[in-house]
Design a protein around this motif. Structure first.
Motif, PDB file in Angstrom:
ATOM      1  N   PHE A  49       4.818   7.122   7.208  1.00 38.71           N
ATOM      2  CA  PHE A  49       4.016   7.851   6.216  1.00 38.71           C
ATOM      3  C   PHE A  49       3.676   6.958   5.013  1.00 38.71           C
ATOM      4  O   PHE A  49       3.244   7.464   3.981  1.00 38.71           O
ATOM      5  CB  PHE A  49       4.775   9.072   5.682  1.00 38.71           C
ATOM      6  N   GLU A  50       3.907   5.652   5.142  1.00 40.63           N
ATOM      7  CA  GLU A  50       3.858   4.758   3.970  1.00 40.63           C
ATOM      8  C   GLU A  50       2.558   4.874   3.180  1.00 40.63           C
ATOM      9  O   GLU A  50       2.554   4.797   1.959  1.00 40.63           O
ATOM     10  CB  GLU A  50       4.064   3.299   4.392  1.00 40.63           C
ATOM     11  N   ASN A  51       1.435   5.026   3.892  1.00 47.23           N
ATOM     12  CA  ASN A  51       0.147   5.100   3.190  1.00 47.23           C
ATOM     13  C   ASN A  51      -0.550   6.426   3.454  1.00 47.23           C
ATOM     14  O   ASN A  51      -1.765   6.518   3.375  1.00 47.23           O
ATOM     15  CB  ASN A  51      -0.743   3.933   3.620  1.00 47.23           C
ATOM     16  N   TYR A  52       0.243   7.436   3.776  1.00 48.73           N
ATOM     17  CA  TYR A  52      -0.343   8.722   4.162  1.00 48.73           C
ATOM     18  C   TYR A  52      -0.981   9.401   2.951  1.00 48.73           C
ATOM     19  O   TYR A  52      -0.381   9.513   1.886  1.00 48.73           O
ATOM     20  CB  TYR A  52       0.762   9.624   4.731  1.00 48.73           C
ATOM     21  N   ARG A  53      -2.221   9.805   3.100  1.00 48.66           N
ATOM     22  CA  ARG A  53      -2.860  10.602   2.051  1.00 48.66           C
ATOM     23  C   ARG A  53      -3.480  11.811   2.732  1.00 48.66           C
ATOM     24  O   ARG A  53      -4.280  11.682   3.648  1.00 48.66           O
ATOM     25  CB  ARG A  53      -3.931   9.778   1.308  1.00 48.66           C
ATOM     26  N   GLY A  54      -3.056  12.993   2.336  1.00 47.90           N
ATOM     27  CA  GLY A  54      -3.521  14.206   3.004  1.00 47.90           C
ATOM     28  C   GLY A  54      -2.517  15.318   2.796  1.00 47.90           C
ATOM     29  O   GLY A  54      -1.865  15.391   1.748  1.00 47.90           O
ATOM     30  N   LYS A  55      -2.417  16.200   3.820  1.00 51.06           N
ATOM     31  CA  LYS A  55      -1.522  17.354   3.689  1.00 51.06           C
ATOM     32  C   LYS A  55      -0.317  17.190   4.602  1.00 51.06           C
ATOM     33  O   LYS A  55      -0.446  16.684   5.711  1.00 51.06           O
ATOM     34  CB  LYS A  55      -2.252  18.621   4.145  1.00 51.06           C
TER      35      LYS A  55
END
Ligand code: ADA
Length: 558
Positions: A49-55
């Protein structure tokens, strides 16, 4: 750990920190492929999830005996929707302010809590934008489950009052009622001593009660002697049965300006400070309490007396520690670098007003907080922007009269908002963004401030500094070397520290922080970090930290 002190002896309060289930939610609403993660935490700390952007959806099953339950979220980045047993109970925007929701009529036993957190950048979000610090995602601060009877103390605000050479404090409790029962009684305690009992009558949902208490032999709160008092509101029903309680801490201190000086408890105050982001190593904004405390060690041992919470309201545990350890705080309403167009976002005014009311509601009692800052480097040079500054100052003054108001500006020779502030604050970067000599620059800026509405207001350098990549030792003092940063910090503290018209200097910045990827460019933000920290993101000191220790000490007792 929810707070640094116990707030309830009667109300059952469960700390929900621990393992929760985290599932990403895809664009078509499906949530799979998750993990067991630790809360509080940023999902950027989780593998995959290091660069996860969202929900993402967080889930946890909890047990409660009471039919009335209150969930308190101290911080979810940046938008949250909360469900209990499938029913939507709360929506909240802003990672940096707490929110709560009360659910009534539950049956005793297990309940499912689901939180959808979203850190997407879009037009809906006026304050969380790609920026020079990272907008992390997830449940980044603690969560509490409180079990309630049919009424509870929603908050207890304590206002210290210094009048005719003596201290008093106004205790004001607000009670939330969860049934039709009409009569309740509140006892106020100072420490263990009862100081008042009064009746509250249901006037349709909320009711409040206040009492002013006088102090004999008052002990003032100051950085040298951070003495804290404890006040408790105990709630009883009409049969005299105790049904709830809330304890708060406060300190007796006053801060004011006289002409161009700042005074704390009647003594002139010279601010020596650090700007600090909530960011640590692989943990992001979910900075653990032990790191908060060692940060305070590093701030104090540098000879500084102040920390600026740039650019948003901080985790309250950090403020608790500042209260205990005598560090002064510039608290800040969330916003950084919003140009005119961003300030005209239709959500900007409401999201800012909510941030102000939630920050004041929660931080009201902290004696360490002496300044509220707003709108760092926003559009203070336009008519529209200036009106937004005026409105924010007005809202803050209506909610909190016990602190000084300011805004850190970089709109040199154009700022229209000094007339609204108590302190004029300037972010200046001589020797880094600007070639100028620090003394020449501050001399010119001071003349302009005097002629632009700041003639009777203290002047602060709210930011100054330079970048260095930790461990890069440059033989010729080249840019980004530790030597270059250290030389600049030395010159800044020597020259600005000798400028009589200044009331303080706050170095940018305490430690390196990650920046949003869309903000970073590889020249100015190597490692996707803002590298102007005197410590790196793991708190390893660069040369400049030791230089600042010397420099602050040389500014001496001012
Ligand atoms: C500004 C801003 C900070 C940071 C700094 C920098 O002054 O207020 O948030 O971005 O510049 O490092 O350039």
């Amino acid at each position: 750990m929810l707070r640094a002190f116990e707030q309830h002896k009667i109300r059952k309060c469960t700390d929900l920190c621990g393992i929760w289930r985290l599932d990403p939610i895809s664009e078509n609403g499906v949530s799979t492929g998750g993990k067991e993660v630790f809360v509080p935490g940023c999902w950027e700390s989780v593998r995959g999830f290091e660069n996860y952007r969202g929900k993402c959806k967080y889930t946890k099953t909890v047990t409660a005996e009471s039919e009335n339950v209150r969930l308190v979220f101290y911080g979810v980045g940046h938008t949250a929707d909360v469900f209990v047993d499938g029913a939507h109970i709360a929506h909240h925007y802003n990672a940096y302010t707490p929110f709560d929701a009360v659910v009534t009529g539950l049956t005793a036993g297990e309940h499912l809590i689901e939180v959808i957190a979203d850190n997407t950048f879009s037009e809906n979000s006026a304050l969380h934008i790609p920026n020079d610090y990272r907008s992390y995602g997830g449940i980044t601060r603690p969560v509490a489950l409180e079990e309630l009877k049919n009424a509870y103390v929603h908050h207890l605000h304590i206002t210290p009052i210094f009048e005719d050479g003596a201290w008093k404090a106004e205790l004001a409790a607000e009670i939330d009622l969860l049934s039709d029962e009409c009569e309740f009684y509140v006892d106020f305690l100072l420490g263990n001593r009862s100081v008042f009992s009064g009746k509250v009558i249901n006037d349709g949902g909320k009711c409040s009660i206040t009492h002013t208490v006088s102090f004999e032999n008052a002990c003032e709160w100051s950085p040298e002697n951070p003495h804290l008092y404890y006040a408790t509101a105990v709630l009883k029903n009409s049969d005299g049965e105790i049904i709830d309680d809330l304890t708060e801490r406060f300190g007796l201190r006053r801060v004011e300006t006289r002409g161009r000086k700042i005074f704390l408890n009647g003594k002139e105050l010279y601010i020596k400070g650090f700007n600090r982001h909530e960011d640590y190593g692989t943990l992001g904004s979910a900075v653990p309490p032990e790191i908060m405390n060692t940060d305070i060690d590093m701030i104090k041992s540098a000879g500084a007396n102040t920390v600026r919470c740039s650019h948003y309201p901080n985790d309250q545990r950090f403020l608790d520690f500042c209260d205990e350890r005598g560090v002064l705080v510039w608290d800040e309403i969330h916003a950084r670098g919003l140009g005119l167009q961003r300030m005209q976002n239709p959500n900007f005014k409401k999201q800012s007003a909510d941030c102000i009311s939630e920050a004041v509601l929660n931080h009201y009692n902290h004696p360490s907080v002496i300044i509220w800052g707003i709108l760092n480097e926003c559009s203070s040079d336009t008519e529209y922007g200036a009106e937004c500054y005026r409105l924010q100052y007005e809202q803050l003054r209506s909610l909190d009269k016990s602190r000084l108001l300011t805004a850190a500006s970089n709109k040199f020779y154009k700022d229209l908002t000094f007339k609204y502030a108590d302190i004029v604050s300037l972010n200046i970067y001589p020797r880094w963004f600007l070639k100028d000599d620090p003394l020449d620059l501050i001399t010119k800026l001071n003349e302009w401030v005097i002629s632009s509405g700041g003639e009777d207001k203290p002047l602060l350098v709210s930011e100054c500094g330079a970048s260095a990549v930790y461990g890069y030792r440059g033989f010729c003092g080249d840019k980004y070397s530790e030597e270059r940063q250290s030389d600049i910090i030395r010159e800044l503290l020597e020259k600005l520290g000798s400028f009589e018209a200044l009331s303080g200097i706050i170095i940018w910045q305490f430690a390196d922080c990650r920046v949003d990827e869309d903000f970073a460019d590889w020249v100015a933000r190597p490692k996707t970090e803002n590298n102007k920290g005197l410590l790196d993101i793991y708190r390893r000191p660069k040369l400049a930290y030791y230089t600042a220790c010397d420099g602050f000490k040389k500014i001496g007792g001012r």
